[in-house]
Write an enzyme that holds these catalytic residues in place. Structure first.
Site, PDB file in Angstrom:
ATOM      1  N   ASP A   1      14.095 133.218   2.233  1.00 54.15           N
ATOM      2  CA  ASP A   1      14.248 132.396   1.019  1.00 54.15           C
ATOM      3  C   ASP A   1      14.227 132.644  -0.352  1.00 54.15           C
ATOM      4  OD1 ASP A   1      14.295 130.755   3.315  1.00 54.15           O
ATOM      5  OD2 ASP A   1      12.503 129.192   2.649  1.00 54.15           O
TER       6      ASP A   1
ATOM      7  N   CYS B   1       6.701 129.317   3.606  1.00 55.59           N
ATOM      8  CA  CYS B   1       7.922 129.767   4.481  1.00 55.59           C
ATOM      9  C   CYS B   1       7.691 131.123   5.245  1.00 55.59           C
ATOM     10  CB  CYS B   1       9.246 129.421   3.972  1.00 55.59           C
ATOM     11  SG  CYS B   1       9.544 127.848   3.751  1.00 55.59           S
TER      12      CYS B   1
ATOM     13  N   LYS C   1      18.358 127.135   7.383  1.00 59.07           N
ATOM     14  CA  LYS C   1      17.405 125.933   8.113  1.00 59.07           C
ATOM     15  C   LYS C   1      17.208 124.893   7.252  1.00 59.07           C
ATOM     16  CE  LYS C   1      13.579 128.550   6.050  1.00 59.07           C
ATOM     17  NZ  LYS C   1      12.978 127.542   5.010  1.00 59.07           N
TER      18      LYS C   1
END
Ligand code: ZN
Length: 194
Positions: free
Chosen positions: A9, A144, A102
């Site tokens: 990310d 994450c 995702k």
């Protein structure tokens, strides 16, 4: 045995100036780029994940536009196809071999909840490529990165978090996340590239 790199990310909304900016997110983006320039060739796969939410709904309660608690609910971020969801331009993605998305309509912290462009899960991809050791870097340590590293350990990979190539939302939960990963069997070590 082969080694993979998971870059979690590194997106505009999670770096400086983004909707949910992580302090030092830009430094992580630059550090990952430097690291890849030196080490990309050592990896059988270089996988980058992106949070990729729906713009038309709250993604299963993940978005709270009015009063997010920054624990389970968040300001609107990483809406599919927007600038905020794009990789930070300081992150040179040319060495990335696989892209995982995702969070489409759901709250998905772990890259293991996402799929590649051909619809494969991350677990299936790593197994297909014979990747049993996974290095994890990116944003954010306490969310994450944590979830992805713990899932990788559950997925029976040998996990190493490169501590100078991650950054967290808050210091204490970030330290706790690294401790949790270590307790689960992961290794935390510096890459030297940051
Ligand atoms: Zn999200």
């Amino acid at each position: 045995m082969s080694r993979g790199l998971l870059i979690v990310d590194v997106q505009n909304d999670f770096t400086e100036g983004g909707a949910l900016a992580v302090t030092s997110g830009d430094d992580v983006a630059r550090g990952v780029t430097r690291y890849l320039a030196e080490h990309a060739g050592e990896y059988a796969a270089v996988v980058a994940s992106r949070d990729w939410h729906d713009g038309a709904n709250d993604n299963g309660g993940h978005f709270a536009a009015d009063e997010p608690d920054f624990v389970d609910t968040w300001p609107v971020h990483c809406v599919a196809g927007t600038e905020g969801a794009s990789y930070d331009p300081l992150f040179d993605t040319s060495a990335v071999t696989h892209h995982v998305k995702k969070g489409q309509g759901v709250s998905a912290y772990s890259a293991f909840e996402g799929t590649t462009e051909t619809g494969s899960t991350l677990s299936a991809l790593l197994t297909d490529l014979g990747v049993d050791e996974l290095d994890v870097v990116g944003l954010a340590t306490d969310h994450c990165v944590r979830a992805s590293a713990l899932d990788a350990i559950r997925d029976r990979r040998t996990v190493r978090v490169l501590s100078d190539l991650v950054a967290g939302v808050a210091p204490e939960p970030s330290a706790a996340a690294l401790a949790e990963i270590r307790a689960a069997g992961g290794t935390i070590s510096a890459s030297g590239a940051a």
